[in-house]
Every structure is written in C-alpha cells, then in structure tokens.
Enzyme design. Structure first.
Site, mmCIF file in Angstrom:
data_model
loop_
_atom_site.group_PDB
_atom_site.id
_atom_site.type_symbol
_atom_site.label_atom_id
_atom_site.label_comp_id
_atom_site.label_asym_id
_atom_site.label_seq_id
_atom_site.Cartn_x
_atom_site.Cartn_y
_atom_site.Cartn_z
ATOM 1 N N SER A 67 -9.865 3.478 8.788
ATOM 2 C CA SER A 67 -11.304 3.694 8.751
ATOM 3 C C SER A 67 -11.686 5.163 8.856
ATOM 4 O O SER A 67 -12.775 5.549 8.430
ATOM 5 C CB SER A 67 -11.981 2.916 9.881
ATOM 6 O OG SER A 67 -11.814 1.537 9.719
ATOM 7 N N GLU A 76 -23.200 -0.148 10.540
ATOM 8 C CA GLU A 76 -21.870 -0.767 10.458
ATOM 9 C C GLU A 76 -21.818 -2.019 11.308
ATOM 10 O O GLU A 76 -22.345 -2.056 12.426
ATOM 11 C CB GLU A 76 -20.793 0.210 10.958
ATOM 12 C CG GLU A 76 -19.391 -0.409 10.981
ATOM 13 C CD GLU A 76 -18.387 0.409 11.766
ATOM 14 O OE1 GLU A 76 -17.203 0.391 11.405
ATOM 15 O OE2 GLU A 76 -18.783 1.061 12.751
#
Length: 492
Positions: free
Chosen positions: A104, A352
């Site tokens: 990520s 997110e």
C-alpha cells in the site's frame, strides 16, 4: 416459474425471463442507447474525491453484488451496485518499481503523487531505498492533495485505518519505511540522520483541514492515558520526544477573542489529551476523539479545521464498533465534506475503507456455497501449522471474523499483483479509459482540476460543459458511492 436448482443451502429459483433470449436483447439495446447518449463533461473540476476500497478488487465487487442481492432475497450478480453507474472505467497497473506484487505504501505514492516508488516507501521516488533514512532527502515527491492546498482548496483525509497508515500518509508524508508511525517506531540512526516519523509529518508537512480516522497512540507522549481506554496502559501514547502532536496541531491554528485571550484550544490537564468542550471553539480548529464531538464540530459553520482520532490505532470494523463513541465511515465522510465545502475554492478529499472479507450464501454456480473470501490464498492461518480442513459449519463461515484456510500461511493478508479497476464520473472523468499506469490516477486528477503541473489545462478557458448542466451534489453522490475498488468521482 423458471428453472429450479438444488444447492447446498436450499433451493435457488432462476428467473423465468432469463431463459428467454429476448430478455438479453432488450437489456443490451438499453445499454447501447445509454452509451450513445454519454458525452464527456469538459470543464474544470472544482472538487476532487478519491475513494479507495483497500482490498476491494474486481472479484470483491462481484462478491459484493451477490451479497447485496442475497440480503434483498435475490440471487446475486444481476443486482447493480451504485458504482456500476459510473460511466468511465480504466485498469491501473499496480506494481512497485522493485516488486511485481506491491504494497500500500508504494501504490499510494503512485496514485496520490503520480510517481512510482519502491516497496514499503511513501512519498519518495524509486531513488530512495527502503529503511535507509539518508536516501529520503532530495527524493521527495509531491501529492495531488498538497498541490490542491497550494491552489487554495481545502483538503482532507478520512480512513478506517490509522491516519498514519500507508495509504492516507501518501497524501502528506515522505518516509522510507511505512512502519515509522511514531518516533518510537524508528531506529535511533534514522532519528539522528534527521528523518521524521509519519505522525510528525501529518501535522507539519501539509496544512490539512480535515483528518479523520484512528491513530491516537502515535500522537501523544509515552504514558499518556487514552481518553477512551484510560485503564488500559497498552493503549497509552508512545511518543518518546515528549510532544503532543494533537496540541501542536491545534496550537498552530489558535482562536483568540478580541482581547487576545486564547479560546481554543484549552490547555490540556496534566498528562491528558487536550480538551475541547462543545461550544468552546467559536471558529477555527477542533479536535474530537468521539462521534458526538465530531458531529458537533462539523455542524459548527465556523469550523474550518477538524481532527478526529477515534481509536488508538485502526478503527474497529463497522459490525463491532461502539456506535455511541465511534463514527461510521459514512458519518466521517459526511462530516469531512461538510467542513471542506466551506472553502469557496473547492476541495480535495481522500477516503479509504480497509475492507474485510466478503462471505456469501448460495451463488448461481450450481447454488454452491462460497466459504472463502477475498484473500484466501495467502493470509493469516487460524491455527499455525494446521492441516487444511473443511469449515466447521456454514454458520461459522458466515461470521464476519471467520478466517478461511490459507494455502500460504502468513502473519497477515497481503496484496495481489493484478490490475485494479478505476471507476470515474464528473468533469474530465473521460480521461479514465484503457489500461494505465497507476501514476496516471494522480495526473488525471490534477489535470481535471487544473492544478500543478497542469495549470494550463485545455478546459480552464473553455468554460463549457458538454452536458450543459451541473453535477449532482457531492453529498448525494457520495452516499451512493462508498465502496469502490478505486473510485474517482470528479465533481464540478
């Protein structure tokens, strides 16, 4: 009545109309008609919102359709999601410069900053090396969010992880190790060489208007009791530099009355997090550690800055969160949009959601039971060293915290290396098409809003909108588009 198929969990009835070819002809004709009416909206985007569903790849989108349908008493794949209405779609290649299968941190650098980096590094180019502090300097790359702030827009981040996590920190941090959450997380050598932890950078690098998520533990001095879990010493602050970063963030945005008396923030009690009783701050910045304080701050039209940290580390999954103290992702995002919308120049918002596994009942494929999840091939093993085994029962596998067997046991789940879908709508959304590098996301966003390095964008002076009307309100559109794989609605 349609065909009847016996499955492991009962009887599935196939709709009779789906056996008739005319059903599919009519459906396709309708889709073609909609496609012919589709026209790009060519004008400058005022607001930018990027929704990142971490773990929500194409297979999970399919699984979500099925789950949504089953909750409505339907079969599954034919049931549309709100995101299916996004008119433009592309695929992005997710690799890091030094890894086929990314993490990520490297991917966040790509889609938030427009430059590919190395595995586990954030906000730096591939010239920086993982965990080597001295390779940071001179290799920093700038995020679209920072460029948006420079252009006069309000900016914010919302996440169900800690706000210092790899994905959100790509908007503001430059660090060669994604795990350097606080100074206590860093090796002494890195500190001596001048590298700063991610939490420090959160409050110093970019003037962020809204920060909502978890991560209190990294913001306060070691031993500082957590306001939600004061009796649990494992939830205390861990900073070794003695700094209370929440205080520092608030103090950089003070509110005083006409006589110069400090109204907000109030001085914190000894060893405690800063206090902001409701109604004390008439304007400016507000800190909240619970849902009530966040909602009150968002409702105050004078609040231009809002930091809300709702757990010591990551927030809890929606199914087990304390609904009194912990806001939902929907509530956090609505609060963020409310505050950011007070800037007349528009805003940039990163949202997110750290997704878990999606479990399903009977699916159409012979009505078999799907007992796996999104990432069952590699990931945490329920029992280390155990042999592969059949799930104990259907009831067990349908629980949200069920851990399926992993062919490759690891400490935690990991990424896949496949392309990721990008779905877009709004001004200049037609830029998203075909197969693109992941870095393209950041550049297309910047171009859509005519911010650096695309201030000479073609649409800025055109003043035209092909459709000739304004886009839907950001509130209405947001509420319908919460769980994309990587959604990028560019609102007017």
């Amino acid at each position: 009545a349609g065909a009847v198929v016996l499955g492991l969990m009962g009887v599935c009835t196939v709709p009779a109309e789906e056996e008739n070819p005319s059903f599919w002809y009519k459906q396709a004709a309708s889709a073609i008609d909609a496609s012919l009416k589709l026209q790009p909206r060519i004008h400058e985007a005022k607001n930018l919102i990027i929704f990142l569903g971490d773990g929500f790849g194409v297979p999970t989108i399919t699984a979500t359709r099925i789950l949504k349908a089953q909750q409505q008493g339907k079969l599954g794949p034919e049931t549309p999601l709100a995101l299916d209405a996004f008119p433009y779609m592309a695929l992005s290649k997710t690799y890091n410069v030094d890894r086929h299968v990314p993490d990520s941190a490297g991917t966040g650098t790509a889609y938030l900053c427009g430059v590919k980096g190395n595995y586990k590094t954030i906000g730096v180019s591939a010239a920086a090396r993982h965990a080597e502090c001295n390779t940071t300097f001179g290799n920093e790359v700038i995020s679209v969010m920072q460029r948006a702030r420079k252009a006069g827009k309000a900016v914010g981040i919302v996440t169900t992880t800690r706000v210092q996590h790899a994905s959100p920190s790509g908007t503001y941090a430059h660090v060669v190790d994604r795990n350097w959450y606080a100074d206590a997380s860093m090796p002494q050598e890195a500190r001596q060489q001048g590298c700063k932890d991610i939490a420090w950078q959160l409050v110093h690098n970019v003037d962020i208007n809204v920060i909502l998520g978890g991560g209190r533990i990294y913001m306060t001095p070691a031993g500082t009791p957590d306001p939600e879990y004061p009796a649990d010493s494992s939830q205390n602050g861990i900073r070794e530099d003695g700094n209370n970063l929440i205080d520092m963030w608030l103090e950089a945005r003070p509110v005083r009355d006409a006589s110069g008396t400090l109204l907000c923030p109030l001085p914190p009690a000894q060893g405690q997090a800063p206090t902001n009783p409701l109604g004390i701050c008439p304007q400016g910045a507000r800190y909240a550690w619970n849902r009530t304080e966040m909602l009150a701050a968002a409702a105050d039209p004078n609040v231009k800055y809002l930091m809300g940290l709702f757990e010591p580390m990551d927030t809890k999954y929606n199914m087990v969160r304390n609904t009194t103290l912990d806001p939902s992702l929907t509530e956090m995002t609505e609060a963020a949009i409310t505050v950011l919308s007070r800037n007349p120049n528009g805003f940039y918002l990163f949202v997110e959601d750290k997704l878990g596994l999606v479990f399903l009942g009977p699916v159409r494929e012979g009505c078999r039971v799907w007992v796996g999840g999104v990432r069952a091939a590699v990931g945490p093993q329920p029992t280390v060293g155990a042999h592969l085994q059949v799930a104990e029962s259907t009831t067990a596998t349908m629980k949200f915290d069920y851990q399926p067997q992993a062919a490759v046991p690891l400490k935690s789940e990991t990424h896949g290396g496949e392309d990721v879908a990008i779905l877009a709508r709004g001004p200049m959304a037609h830029l998203f098409h075909g197969v693109q590098e992941q870095t393209y996301v950041a550049h297309a966003m910047a171009y859509a809003a005519c911010i650096e390095p695309y201030t000479d964008c073609r649409q800025r002076n055109s003043g035209s909108s092909i459709l000739g009307n304004s886009s839907p309100s950001t509130h209405g559109t947001f509420l319908a588009l919460l769980l994309p794989a990587l959604l990028l609605p560019l609102f007017h």
